[in-house]
Design a protein around this motif. Structure first.
Motif, PDB file in Angstrom:
ATOM      1  N   GLN A 286      17.279   3.318  -6.919  1.00  6.85           N
ATOM      2  CA  GLN A 286      16.678   4.573  -6.470  1.00  6.85           C
ATOM      3  C   GLN A 286      17.725   5.668  -6.325  1.00  6.85           C
ATOM      4  O   GLN A 286      17.496   6.813  -6.707  1.00  6.85           O
ATOM      5  N   ALA A 287      18.890   5.292  -5.766  1.00  3.81           N
ATOM      6  CA  ALA A 287      19.974   6.267  -5.627  1.00  3.81           C
ATOM      7  C   ALA A 287      20.441   6.745  -6.996  1.00  3.81           C
ATOM      8  O   ALA A 287      20.727   7.921  -7.201  1.00  3.81           O
ATOM      9  N   GLY A 288      20.504   5.812  -7.965  1.00  4.46           N
ATOM     10  CA  GLY A 288      20.910   6.181  -9.312  1.00  4.46           C
ATOM     11  C   GLY A 288      19.923   7.139  -9.957  1.00  4.46           C
ATOM     12  O   GLY A 288      20.315   8.064 -10.672  1.00  4.46           O
ATOM     13  N   GLN A 289      18.629   6.949  -9.680  1.00  5.98           N
ATOM     14  CA  GLN A 289      17.616   7.857 -10.214  1.00  5.98           C
ATOM     15  C   GLN A 289      17.753   9.255  -9.615  1.00  5.98           C
ATOM     16  O   GLN A 289      17.614  10.254 -10.321  1.00  5.98           O
ATOM     17  N   TRP A 290      18.038   9.313  -8.309  1.00  8.29           N
ATOM     18  CA  TRP A 290      18.269  10.624  -7.685  1.00  8.29           C
ATOM     19  C   TRP A 290      19.540  11.262  -8.244  1.00  8.29           C
ATOM     20  O   TRP A 290      19.585  12.474  -8.468  1.00  8.29           O
ATOM     21  N   ASP A 291      20.574  10.448  -8.470  1.00  6.58           N
ATOM     22  CA  ASP A 291      21.803  10.987  -9.052  1.00  6.58           C
ATOM     23  C   ASP A 291      21.543  11.543 -10.444  1.00  6.58           C
ATOM     24  O   ASP A 291      22.041  12.612 -10.811  1.00  6.58           O
ATOM     25  N   ALA A 292      20.761  10.814 -11.248  1.00  9.15           N
ATOM     26  CA  ALA A 292      20.450  11.279 -12.599  1.00  9.15           C
ATOM     27  C   ALA A 292      19.676  12.594 -12.550  1.00  9.15           C
ATOM     28  O   ALA A 292      19.951  13.521 -13.318  1.00  9.15           O
ATOM     29  N   SER A 293      18.728  12.686 -11.615  1.00  9.05           N
ATOM     30  CA  SER A 293      17.976  13.932 -11.463  1.00  9.05           C
ATOM     31  C   SER A 293      18.892  15.072 -11.049  1.00  9.05           C
ATOM     32  O   SER A 293      18.769  16.194 -11.543  1.00  9.05           O
ATOM     33  N   GLY A 294      19.819  14.777 -10.125  1.00  5.87           N
ATOM     34  CA  GLY A 294      20.755  15.796  -9.667  1.00  5.87           C
ATOM     35  C   GLY A 294      21.687  16.258 -10.764  1.00  5.87           C
ATOM     36  O   GLY A 294      22.013  17.455 -10.867  1.00  5.87           O
ATOM     37  N   LEU A 295      22.127  15.324 -11.611  1.00  9.40           N
ATOM     38  CA  LEU A 295      22.984  15.698 -12.731  1.00  9.40           C
ATOM     39  C   LEU A 295      22.250  16.644 -13.674  1.00  9.40           C
ATOM     40  O   LEU A 295      22.811  17.656 -14.113  1.00  9.40           O
ATOM     41  N   ALA A 296      21.001  16.309 -13.978  1.00 11.01           N
ATOM     42  CA  ALA A 296      20.220  17.178 -14.870  1.00 11.01           C
ATOM     43  C   ALA A 296      20.004  18.555 -14.248  1.00 11.01           C
ATOM     44  O   ALA A 296      20.178  19.589 -14.907  1.00 11.01           O
ATOM     45  N   TYR A 297      19.645  18.573 -12.969  1.00 13.57           N
ATOM     46  CA  TYR A 297      19.378  19.828 -12.265  1.00 13.57           C
ATOM     47  C   TYR A 297      20.624  20.708 -12.226  1.00 13.57           C
ATOM     48  O   TYR A 297      20.565  21.913 -12.533  1.00 13.57           O
ATOM     49  N   ALA A 298      21.752  20.119 -11.848  1.00 15.50           N
ATOM     50  CA  ALA A 298      22.997  20.894 -11.734  1.00 15.50           C
ATOM     51  C   ALA A 298      23.489  21.368 -13.098  1.00 15.50           C
ATOM     52  O   ALA A 298      23.885  22.530 -13.265  1.00 15.50           O
ATOM     53  N   ALA A 299      23.469  20.462 -14.088  1.00 11.56           N
ATOM     54  CA  ALA A 299      24.013  20.804 -15.400  1.00 11.56           C
ATOM     55  C   ALA A 299      23.178  21.866 -16.100  1.00 11.56           C
ATOM     56  O   ALA A 299      23.719  22.825 -16.675  1.00 11.56           O
ATOM     57  N   ILE A 300      21.847  21.731 -16.055  1.00 15.21           N
ATOM     58  CA  ILE A 300      21.006  22.720 -16.727  1.00 15.21           C
ATOM     59  C   ILE A 300      21.080  24.065 -16.008  1.00 15.21           C
ATOM     60  O   ILE A 300      20.937  25.121 -16.635  1.00 15.21           O
ATOM     61  N   SER A 301      21.335  24.028 -14.696  1.00 14.64           N
ATOM     62  CA  SER A 301      21.541  25.289 -13.965  1.00 14.64           C
ATOM     63  C   SER A 301      22.722  26.051 -14.545  1.00 14.64           C
ATOM     64  O   SER A 301      22.621  27.241 -14.887  1.00 14.64           O
ATOM     65  N   GLY A 302      23.854  25.373 -14.642  1.00 12.06           N
ATOM     66  CA  GLY A 302      25.053  26.024 -15.171  1.00 12.06           C
ATOM     67  C   GLY A 302      24.916  26.407 -16.627  1.00 12.06           C
ATOM     68  O   GLY A 302      25.323  27.499 -17.047  1.00 12.06           O
ATOM     69  N   LEU A 303      24.312  25.517 -17.409  1.00 15.32           N
ATOM     70  CA  LEU A 303      24.141  25.767 -18.843  1.00 15.32           C
ATOM     71  C   LEU A 303      23.264  26.994 -19.087  1.00 15.32           C
ATOM     72  O   LEU A 303      23.605  27.864 -19.897  1.00 15.32           O
ATOM     73  N   SER A 304      22.135  27.072 -18.392  1.00 14.67           N
ATOM     74  CA  SER A 304      21.197  28.185 -18.607  1.00 14.67           C
ATOM     75  C   SER A 304      21.853  29.521 -18.307  1.00 14.67           C
ATOM     76  O   SER A 304      21.751  30.476 -19.087  1.00 14.67           O
ATOM     77  N   LEU A 305      22.526  29.603 -17.163  1.00  9.90           N
ATOM     78  CA  LEU A 305      23.155  30.861 -16.784  1.00  9.90           C
ATOM     79  C   LEU A 305      24.286  31.229 -17.732  1.00  9.90           C
ATOM     80  O   LEU A 305      24.409  32.391 -18.156  1.00  9.90           O
ATOM     81  N   ALA A 306      25.123  30.256 -18.081  1.00  5.55           N
ATOM     82  CA  ALA A 306      26.269  30.546 -18.948  1.00  5.55           C
ATOM     83  C   ALA A 306      25.828  31.010 -20.329  1.00  5.55           C
ATOM     84  O   ALA A 306      26.385  31.969 -20.888  1.00  5.55           O
ATOM     85  N   LEU A 307      24.831  30.352 -20.913  1.00  7.35           N
ATOM     86  CA  LEU A 307      24.393  30.719 -22.253  1.00  7.35           C
ATOM     87  C   LEU A 307      23.564  31.998 -22.262  1.00  7.35           C
ATOM     88  O   LEU A 307      23.561  32.735 -23.252  1.00  7.35           O
ATOM     89  N   LEU A 308      22.854  32.271 -21.167  1.00  9.07           N
ATOM     90  CA  LEU A 308      22.155  33.544 -21.074  1.00  9.07           C
ATOM     91  C   LEU A 308      23.144  34.706 -21.063  1.00  9.07           C
ATOM     92  O   LEU A 308      22.948  35.715 -21.749  1.00  9.07           O
ATOM     93  N   ARG A 309      24.215  34.561 -20.283  1.00  6.87           N
ATOM     94  CA  ARG A 309      25.195  35.660 -20.187  1.00  6.87           C
ATOM     95  C   ARG A 309      25.958  35.830 -21.471  1.00  6.87           C
ATOM     96  O   ARG A 309      26.193  36.959 -21.915  1.00  6.87           O
ATOM     97  N   ASP A 310      26.382  34.720 -22.078  1.00  8.54           N
ATOM     98  CA  ASP A 310      27.169  34.785 -23.307  1.00  8.54           C
ATOM     99  C   ASP A 310      28.334  35.752 -23.097  1.00  8.54           C
ATOM    100  O   ASP A 310      28.918  35.796 -22.022  1.00  8.54           O
ATOM    101  N   GLY A 311      28.683  36.552 -24.081  1.00  6.93           N
ATOM    102  CA  GLY A 311      29.780  37.491 -23.893  1.00  6.93           C
ATOM    103  C   GLY A 311      29.461  38.874 -24.403  1.00  6.93           C
ATOM    104  O   GLY A 311      30.358  39.692 -24.604  1.00  6.93           O
ATOM    105  N   ASP A 312      28.163  39.141 -24.630  1.00  3.82           N
ATOM    106  CA  ASP A 312      27.782  40.411 -25.244  1.00  3.82           C
ATOM    107  C   ASP A 312      26.916  41.244 -24.303  1.00  3.82           C
ATOM    108  O   ASP A 312      26.567  40.827 -23.202  1.00  3.82           O
ATOM    109  N   HIS A 313      26.541  42.431 -24.769  1.00  3.97           N
ATOM    110  CA  HIS A 313      25.735  43.332 -23.947  1.00  3.97           C
ATOM    111  C   HIS A 313      24.337  42.781 -23.665  1.00  3.97           C
ATOM    112  O   HIS A 313      23.857  42.888 -22.522  1.00  3.97           O
TER     113      HIS A 313
END
Length: 276
Positions: free
Chosen positions: A104-131
């Motif tokens: 059960q702890a591993g399942q929560w960890d897996a969910s947390g990894l997905a939640y945290a990683a997609i958070s960072g990924l979405s914001l970083a790729l949305l911003r990119d480096g352009d206007h």
């Protein structure tokens, strides 16, 4: 110093740092996203692990650091999404080999990894480096922050039936409606100021983001209630944890990234929303 003073000072400092790094974009903003990813998982794991150790050792943290390295290095979206999938699968599989509580702890960890990683990924790729990326992130901020502020003040002024009393007793239906209206107005004002021509479409996008933002807030409240926590952490004076501040933002970022991906590409989603 009163709690209100702490909240104001913390909010100002966070806003200045966030907006400064957003303006710079590129590596500085990816570093911000990487730090947020790490802190979200840190708080998630402290809330959701039933014991001090999951039986997985430091496997989840090691996997997350690999992902964060790829995020900072600017790997393509396909590679980052593959890393997210690998992290989740490996954590679930290794956790399934342990006793029930550890699974059960591993399942929560897996969910947390997905939640945290997609958070960072979405914001970083949305911003990119352009206007277009800069406008997209500012649009996101405008909608989410206006939603939070409007929901708070309308809810307090109007009151009425609760939105989800079993999850978050303080939220009202009037506040949710006021938040949605405030989010759409703020998003349209930002889009108009940026010279966007597709205001009708962006108005619908702003409404979706506002609703998703509020759903993200409720989701984090559910996770905290599920694990008997009032706050996700204590890292931000007067505010609680990082997750408490970005729960609505990251949910809306997921949605905006998906819309941008459909409109353009996974690597440059903002260009489909705010063409140069």
């Amino acid at each position: 110093m009163s709690n209100l003073q702490l909240r104001v000072i913390s909010a100002v400092v966070l806003a200045v740092v966030t907006l400064s790094l957003t303006w710079l974009g590129g590596l500085p903003f990816r570093l911000l996203c990487a730090a947020m990813t790490i802190l979200i998982f840190y708080e998630w794991s402290r809330m959701c692990r039933p014991v001090a150790a999951t039986g997985l050792g430091f496997l989840p943290e090691a996997l997350l650091l690999v992902f964060v390295g790829g995020l900072v290095a600017g790997l393509p979206a396909s590679w980052l999404l593959l890393l997210v999938a690998v992290m989740v699968v490996v954590t679930v599989v290794v956790g399934s080999m342990r006793q029930t509580s550890m699974r059960q702890a591993g399942q929560w960890d897996a969910s947390g990894l997905a939640y945290a990683a997609i958070s960072g990924l979405s914001l970083a790729l949305l911003r990119d480096g352009d206007h277009p990326g800069l406008v997209a992130i500012l649009f996101l901020f405008a909608v989410v922050w206006a939603t939070d502020i409007s929901a708070y003040f309308v809810g307090r002024a109007v009151g009425g039936p609760k939105l989800a009393p079993s999850i978050s007793p303080g939220k009202t239906q009037s506040g949710a409606l006021g938040g949605a209206v405030g989010g759409v107005v703020a998003g349209l004002l930002l889009a108009a100021a940026a010279g966007a021509g597709n205001l009708a479409v962006l108005g619908v996008v702003a409404l979706v983001l506002s609703l998703v933002s509020q759903a993200g807030d409720l989701f984090e409240s559910w996770v905290k209630r599920r694990h008997n926590r009032k706050d996700s952490g204590t890292l931000i004076p007067g505010h609680g944890g990082v997750m408490d501040r970005v729960d609505g933002l990251v949910a809306a970022a997921f949605a905006l990234y998906a819309i941008g991906w459909i409109s353009a590409t996974a690597d440059h989603p903002a260009q489909g929303l705010f063409p140069a």
